[in-house]
Design an enzyme around this catalytic site. Structure first.
Site, PDB file in Angstrom:
ATOM      1  N   HIS A  54      10.477   3.675   9.584  1.00  0.00           N
ATOM      2  CA  HIS A  54       9.477   3.073   8.701  1.00  0.00           C
ATOM      3  C   HIS A  54       8.813   4.095   7.774  1.00  0.00           C
ATOM      4  O   HIS A  54       8.596   3.815   6.597  1.00  0.00           O
ATOM      5  CB  HIS A  54       8.426   2.361   9.559  1.00  0.00           C
ATOM      6  CG  HIS A  54       7.319   1.774   8.766  1.00  0.00           C
ATOM      7  ND1 HIS A  54       7.510   0.726   7.900  1.00  0.00           N
ATOM      8  CD2 HIS A  54       6.009   2.114   8.666  1.00  0.00           C
ATOM      9  CE1 HIS A  54       6.365   0.425   7.313  1.00  0.00           C
ATOM     10  NE2 HIS A  54       5.441   1.258   7.761  1.00  0.00           N
TER      11      HIS A  54
ATOM     12  N   LYS B 209       1.067  -4.441  -2.377  1.00  0.00           N
ATOM     13  CA  LYS B 209       0.690  -5.235  -1.198  1.00  0.00           C
ATOM     14  C   LYS B 209      -0.556  -4.647  -0.553  1.00  0.00           C
ATOM     15  O   LYS B 209      -0.616  -3.446  -0.314  1.00  0.00           O
ATOM     16  CB  LYS B 209       1.844  -5.214  -0.181  1.00  0.00           C
ATOM     17  CG  LYS B 209       1.533  -5.986   1.091  1.00  0.00           C
ATOM     18  CD  LYS B 209       2.736  -6.064   2.011  1.00  0.00           C
ATOM     19  CE  LYS B 209       2.688  -4.977   3.057  1.00  0.00           C
ATOM     20  NZ  LYS B 209       3.819  -5.025   4.003  1.00  0.00           N
TER      21      LYS B 209
ATOM     22  N   SER C 122       9.547  -8.672  10.550  1.00  0.00           N
ATOM     23  CA  SER C 122       9.151  -9.103  11.889  1.00  0.00           C
ATOM     24  C   SER C 122       8.774 -10.587  11.832  1.00  0.00           C
ATOM     25  O   SER C 122       9.617 -11.460  12.004  1.00  0.00           O
ATOM     26  CB  SER C 122       7.993  -8.224  12.372  1.00  0.00           C
ATOM     27  OG  SER C 122       7.585  -8.635  13.643  1.00  0.00           O
TER      28      SER C 122
ATOM     29  N   GLY D 264       5.840 -12.424   7.387  1.00  0.00           N
ATOM     30  CA  GLY D 264       4.611 -12.596   6.596  1.00  0.00           C
ATOM     31  C   GLY D 264       4.649 -11.872   5.255  1.00  0.00           C
ATOM     32  O   GLY D 264       4.341 -12.466   4.205  1.00  0.00           O
TER      33      GLY D 264
HETATM   34  C1  R5P Z   1       5.374  -2.914   6.249  1.00  0.00           C
HETATM   35  O1  R5P Z   1       4.935  -1.920   5.685  1.00  0.00           O
HETATM   36  C2  R5P Z   1       6.817  -3.070   6.626  1.00  0.00           C
HETATM   37  O2  R5P Z   1       7.640  -2.337   5.778  1.00  0.00           O
HETATM   38  C3  R5P Z   1       7.230  -4.525   6.662  1.00  0.00           C
HETATM   39  O3  R5P Z   1       7.154  -5.063   5.363  1.00  0.00           O
HETATM   40  C4  R5P Z   1       6.345  -5.357   7.555  1.00  0.00           C
HETATM   41  O4  R5P Z   1       5.829  -4.618   8.598  1.00  0.00           O
HETATM   42  C5  R5P Z   1       7.149  -6.498   8.122  1.00  0.00           C
HETATM   43  O5  R5P Z   1       6.357  -7.232   9.037  1.00  0.00           O
HETATM   44  P1  R5P Z   1       6.193  -8.776   8.861  1.00  0.00           P
HETATM   45  O6  R5P Z   1       7.550  -9.372   8.673  1.00  0.00           O
HETATM   46  O7  R5P Z   1       5.544  -9.242  10.142  1.00  0.00           O
HETATM   47  O8  R5P Z   1       5.299  -9.019   7.666  1.00  0.00           O
END
Ligand code: R5P
Length: 295
Positions: A130, A192, A224, A227
């Site tokens: 990440h 974001k 995940s 969202g």
């Molecule tokens: C955030 O910085 C990550 O790169 C993903 O965009 C995020 O954590 C994905 O999580 P979710 O699908 O729950 O929004």
């Protein structure tokens, strides 16, 4: 004398472990796992671990802590009979917990760094970690493998007309740029903002009208709950974009994420086999083996 290697799989990355062992021409050692009524795992190796180097392959998707503990157990077991033990963790759970966002939060990646070292891993190999901060917390011998060129090749074969590669946030901008340059496409980054207390996400962009009529490929390291991608897709749709696709390395897709993403107008979510399942279509074994050879 040439070094002999064995690959040990411990349940969460069976296919990937088998492909890695085939590419390395190494023995594949499988494990038998029983789960007791109280949730404890009883792990038994089907063969003895032998050779000069053991490569443990185990992704940390849910159940995250169970998969983590099984990986640590096999690292520790391998270390009893050899000094060269590599942990290949294709999807590193907890990777987003790489700093203290709110006072008092535990930086779990720092804890994981200590656990892998303490169990006996000589190095840790991760796919599309990440953040670089998280990779550093894993320790000096942590190695990142990128699946982005492989994902871009998959999309190149889809021949998407007039594509625009979009990063849903600034943290993923370099990843989206790499994807776009491999595909030969333009790229933009959305802005974001996540409320650290409520988890609510807000998306904007400084570039107006840039997505109008373009076919979008949203690129992210992981999905995940979906969202973040849903918010990005809703925003791009409001900008009158064309068809939308998602390319992500780790398609966890928990909590009905796939349905929510489709409902937001995305045609397809393409992931890699760091997380097995119907979305894990891009194989990362070749990229991992290339790095293992250099490690
Ligand atoms: C955030 O910085 C990550 O790169 C993903 O965009 C995020 O954590 C994905 O999580 P979710 O699908 O729950 O929004």
């Amino acid at each position: 004398m040439a070094k002999t290697t064995c690959v040990v799989s411990c349940g969460s990355s069976e296919v990937l472990a088998a492909r890695i062992s085939e590419r390395l021409k190494a023995d594949l050692i499988r494990t038998e796992i029983r789960v007791f009524a109280d949730g404890e795992s009883k792990i038994r190796l089907r063969q003895k671990i032998t050779g000069d180097r053991a490569i443990i392959v185990q992704s940390l998707y849910p159940p995250v802590d169970t998969n983590l503990f099984r990986a640590l157990s096999l690292i520790s077991k391998s270390r009893e009979c050899m000094t060269d033990v590599t942990a290949v963790i294709p999807y590193m759970g907890y990777a987003r917990q790489d700093m203290e966002f709110l006072p008092g939060e535990i930086v779990t990646m720092a804890v994981l760094g200590k656990l892998f070292k303490g169990a006996g891993a000589s190095n840790v190999v991760v796919v599309d970690m990440h953040s670089t901060r998280g990779l550093e917390l894993l320790g000096a011998n942590a190695i990142n493998v990128t699946a982005v060129p492989a994902l871009a090749r998959y999309f190149a074969d889809m021949h998407i007309d007039n594509p625009l590669v979009v990063s849903p946030d600034s943290g993923g901008a370099a990843r989206a740029e790499l994807f776009a340059s491999n595909l030969g496409a333009d790229t933009i980054m959305l802005d974001k903002k996540r409320d650290r207390n409520t988890g609510q996400v807000q998306i904007t962009t400084t570039e107006s009208d840039v997505a109008r009529g373009r076919n979008i490929i949203l690129v992210d390291d992981m999905i995940s709950t979906g969202g973040s991608i849903v918010k990005a897709a809703q925003f791009l749709k409001s900008q009158d974009c064309g068809e939308m696709f998602v390319a992500c390395t780790h398609a966890l897709l928990v909590d009905g994420a796939q349905g929510k993403i489709k409902a937001a107008g995305v045609s397809e979510v393409v992931g890699t086999n760091t997380v097995p399942g119907q979305n894990g279509v891009v194989d990362v074994s070749e990229d991992i083996v290339r790095k293992l050879a250099a490690a």
